[in-house]
Enzyme design. Structure first.
Site, PDB file in Angstrom:
ATOM      1  N   HIS A  40       0.896  -1.379  -0.099  1.00 19.66           N
ATOM      2  CA  HIS A  40      -0.049   0.117   0.013  1.00 19.66           C
ATOM      3  C   HIS A  40       0.921   1.269  -0.060  1.00 19.66           C
ATOM      4  CE1 HIS A  40      -4.216  -1.186   0.656  1.00 19.66           C
ATOM      5  NE2 HIS A  40      -3.641  -2.407   0.594  1.00 19.66           N
ATOM      6  N   ASP A  70      -4.469   7.067   1.836  1.00 13.58           N
ATOM      7  CA  ASP A  70      -5.082   5.543   1.534  1.00 13.58           C
ATOM      8  C   ASP A  70      -6.314   5.544   1.983  1.00 13.58           C
ATOM      9  OD1 ASP A  70      -5.413   2.885   1.165  1.00 13.58           O
ATOM     10  OD2 ASP A  70      -3.263   2.508   1.051  1.00 13.58           O
TER      11      ASP A  70
HETATM   12  C1  U2F Z   1      -2.081  -6.244  -1.241  1.00 12.47           C
HETATM   13  O1  U2F Z   1      -1.023  -7.081  -2.517  1.00 12.47           O
HETATM   14  P1  U2F Z   1       0.537  -7.337  -2.320  1.00 12.47           P
HETATM   15  O2  U2F Z   1       1.298  -6.224  -1.757  1.00 12.47           O
HETATM   16  O3  U2F Z   1       0.618  -8.788  -2.000  1.00 12.47           O
HETATM   17  O4  U2F Z   1       0.710  -7.492  -3.705  1.00 12.47           O
HETATM   18  P2  U2F Z   1       0.583  -6.439  -5.126  1.00 12.47           P
HETATM   19  O5  U2F Z   1      -0.763  -5.627  -5.097  1.00 12.47           O
HETATM   20  O6  U2F Z   1       0.763  -7.329  -6.211  1.00 12.47           O
HETATM   21  O7  U2F Z   1       1.867  -5.545  -4.988  1.00 12.47           O
HETATM   22  C2  U2F Z   1       3.336  -6.318  -4.818  1.00 12.47           C
HETATM   23  C3  U2F Z   1       4.361  -5.242  -5.245  1.00 12.47           C
HETATM   24  O8  U2F Z   1       5.527  -5.756  -4.744  1.00 12.47           O
HETATM   25  C4  U2F Z   1       6.409  -5.593  -5.862  1.00 12.47           C
HETATM   26  C5  U2F Z   1       5.560  -5.657  -7.155  1.00 12.47           C
HETATM   27  C6  U2F Z   1       4.278  -5.074  -6.754  1.00 12.47           C
HETATM   28  O9  U2F Z   1       4.324  -3.583  -6.900  1.00 12.47           O
HETATM   29  O10 U2F Z   1       6.217  -5.309  -8.170  1.00 12.47           O
HETATM   30  N1  U2F Z   1       7.314  -6.748  -5.718  1.00 12.47           N
HETATM   31  C7  U2F Z   1       8.564  -6.546  -6.205  1.00 12.47           C
HETATM   32  O11 U2F Z   1       8.999  -5.590  -6.740  1.00 12.47           O
HETATM   33  N2  U2F Z   1       9.441  -7.725  -6.381  1.00 12.47           N
HETATM   34  C8  U2F Z   1       9.084  -8.769  -5.588  1.00 12.47           C
HETATM   35  O12 U2F Z   1       9.869 -10.065  -5.818  1.00 12.47           O
HETATM   36  C9  U2F Z   1       7.730  -9.131  -5.327  1.00 12.47           C
HETATM   37  C10 U2F Z   1       6.795  -7.946  -5.232  1.00 12.47           C
HETATM   38  C11 U2F Z   1      -3.265  -7.341  -1.198  1.00 12.47           C
HETATM   39  F1  U2F Z   1      -2.773  -8.486  -0.992  1.00 12.47           F
HETATM   40  C12 U2F Z   1      -3.817  -7.231  -2.618  1.00 12.47           C
HETATM   41  O13 U2F Z   1      -4.790  -8.050  -2.668  1.00 12.47           O
HETATM   42  C13 U2F Z   1      -4.114  -5.746  -3.012  1.00 12.47           C
HETATM   43  O14 U2F Z   1      -4.686  -5.618  -4.296  1.00 12.47           O
HETATM   44  C14 U2F Z   1      -2.859  -4.910  -3.130  1.00 12.47           C
HETATM   45  C15 U2F Z   1      -3.116  -3.442  -3.381  1.00 12.47           C
HETATM   46  O15 U2F Z   1      -3.919  -2.912  -2.425  1.00 12.47           O
HETATM   47  O16 U2F Z   1      -2.193  -4.887  -1.661  1.00 12.47           O
END
Ligand code: U2F
Length: 451
Positions: free
Chosen positions: A16, A111
């Site tokens: 986030h 947020d």
């Molecule tokens: C929560 O999501 P997450 O943080 O689990 O997952 P994403 O929304 O896909 O974001 C992961 C970010 O981490 C980065 C990737 C994304 O920008 O590029 N990343 C990275 O750079 N290298 C890595 O090896 C692994 C990840 C929640 F679980 C979701 O359901 C929501 O949609 C989201 C947004 O609110 O937040």
């Protein structure tokens, strides 16, 4: 001289804060005479601070609510503690920001997950501008929680008896099924902190006439109309990160992922990442590993060290020796997805990952776990049609092999590739000159900075 001082308040967990920080940076570069104070916990600011900042943006730490330095809370407890002390922490942070800038804050962008910001903005008689960082369709579902409970009922049995019928009583979800509805609306423990946050944020949002969303006009036209009608000041300005010039700089590739990808032909590699907070069971993790090993597709897997310890014995060594797979704790994901060798993304369907996959032009293999992920997986496989979903049982060896066969070898996979390329074009154009997200961002800046 600073024209306006805007506070931007993050939810300091999972991805986030990173997403909101991208928006703050985008705003700071388009409004150079305004100042942006970005407020988050020390730990979350530390994870962002390696990124270069313009002089009109500053980082302001606020308390994480942990009272003893010896206490290391679990993820869930950390959220509870943060929210418990949030309003006091925010008031203090805002005072510190005003003192540092010598200028009152005129508006708070936050947020939506920290919806309590609205109360503090009301006390100060200033504007609150909520930002949805996750999928907007999930927010739509949460805004209709009462209706969903009334029509479908509550509990797993209610979902089962509704069956595969489409949710035709909700125009924006008329391609989705009861099973795709995010948990915390009519299933799961409604007191669980994440579900409670999602419920409260949606209810608080109803008092607002403003909404900023990390999405692109045109990706879901029916949803665009809904939000435009509901919020007179609706700003779809995504993908936030595409406005940052730093995304064109060489990425931090500690584990050599990009050079490993360089050794592979176009669209031959699967990239695997299940986001920043994985809820996968060890048995399912093992099934995913077996599926990856059994398929003939090379893979790059972003998997935290503690989860790597749960992999079947000898798996990592075998993958290293044969060169079949590379397993690392972190990748520069945005660059990985833009690499020509990547032909599929095995993902939990977090919203940032979905947008990054579209920008990279990569079809998805979806395995959603919680939150907006179930709704996203259905949109991807059934509405936008640029991916396949694993069966309800999650990862199985056979399921992974089958999904890769579809995406890499079949005509259906080719169609997904074409479809994602169409969306890629639209999304990239949206942040370009006269693009909808860029124009909406300018409108947003008028709203928050008055300039
Ligand atoms: C929560 O999501 P997450 O943080 O689990 O997952 P994403 O929304 O896909 O974001 C992961 C970010 O981490 C980065 C990737 C994304 O920008 O590029 N990343 C990275 O750079 N290298 C890595 O090896 C692994 C990840 C929640 F679980 C979701 O359901 C929501 O949609 C989201 C947004 O609110 O937040």
């Amino acid at each position: 001289m600073t024209q306006s001082h805007v506070a931007v308040v993050a939810f300091p967990f999972s991805s986030h804060a990173g997403a909101l920080f991208s928006l703050a940076r985008a705003m700071s570069s388009l409004a150079p005479s305004s100042h942006f104070s970005f407020l988050s916990t020390k730990q979350s600011l530390a994870s962002l601070s390696s990124q270069q900042l313009l002089s009109n943006i500053s980082l302001v730490p606020i308390s994480d609510g942990v009272t003893s330095p010896d206490h290391v809370p679990s993820h869930i407890e950390a959220i509870e503690l943060f929210l418990k002390s949030f309003k006091d922490s925010l008031r203090e942070g805002l005072k510190a920001a005003e003192l540092a800038q010598g200028c009152k804050v005129r508006c708070i962008v936050s947020d939506l997950f920290v919806w309590l910001t609205a109360d503090v903005a009301d006390e100060m008689a200033i504007k609150w501008v909520p930002v949805r960082t996750g999928a907007p369709l999930d927010l739509y579902a949460r805004l209709h929680a009462d209706l969903i409970r009334e029509v479908i009922g509550v509990g797993d049995e209610a979902i089962r008896s509704y069956g595969d019928k489409l949710l035709s009583f909700l125009p924006c979800l008329s391609s989705h099924r009861a099973i795709d509805i995010p948990k915390g609306i009519n299933t799961g423990d409604l007191n669980f902190i994440y579900y409670m946050i999602c419920d409260r944020m949606a209810r608080r949002l109803l008092d607002s006439d403003v909404l900023v969303s990390n999405t692109i006009q045109g990706l879901d036209p029916i949803l665009d109309s809904y939000f435009q009608d509901k919020f007179p000041n609706y700003f779809p300005v995504g993908p936030f990160y595409l406005f940052n010039s730093s995304q064109n700089e060489p990425p931090n590739d500690t584990y050599g992922c990009l050079s490993w990808l360089d050794q592979h032909d176009q669209a031959t590699v699967a990239y695997v990442s299940l986001g920043t907070i994985a809820f996968i069971l060890p048995s399912e993790l093992a099934s995913l590993a077996k599926g990856l090993e059994a398929s003939n597709v090379p893979f790059l897997w972003s998997l935290k060290e503690e989860a790597q310890n749960l992999l079947p014995s000898g798996f990592i060594d075998r993958m290293n020796e044969t060169g079949k797979g590379k397993i690392v704790p972190w990748t520069p994901q945005i660059s990985v997805l833009k690499h020509p060798a990547v032909g599929a993304f095995v993902s939990h369907c977090g919203w940032n990952s979905v947008l990054e996959s579209i920008v990279g032009g990569v079809p998805l293999v979806c395995r959603p776990f919680f939150g907006d992920q179930t709704i996203n997986a259905r949109s991807i496989s059934f509405v936008w049609k640029f991916g396949v979903s694993m069966d309800e049982e999650g990862f199985t060896q056979k399921g992974v092999v089958r999904a890769f066969d579809v995406v890499f070898n079949r005509e259906e996979g080719e169609k997904m590739r074409n479809k994602v390329h169409e969306l890629q074009e639209m999304v990239i154009a949206s942040v370009g000159e006269n693009g909808s997200s860029r124009e909406n961002l300018k409108r947003l800046l008028k709203n928050v900075c008055g300039c």
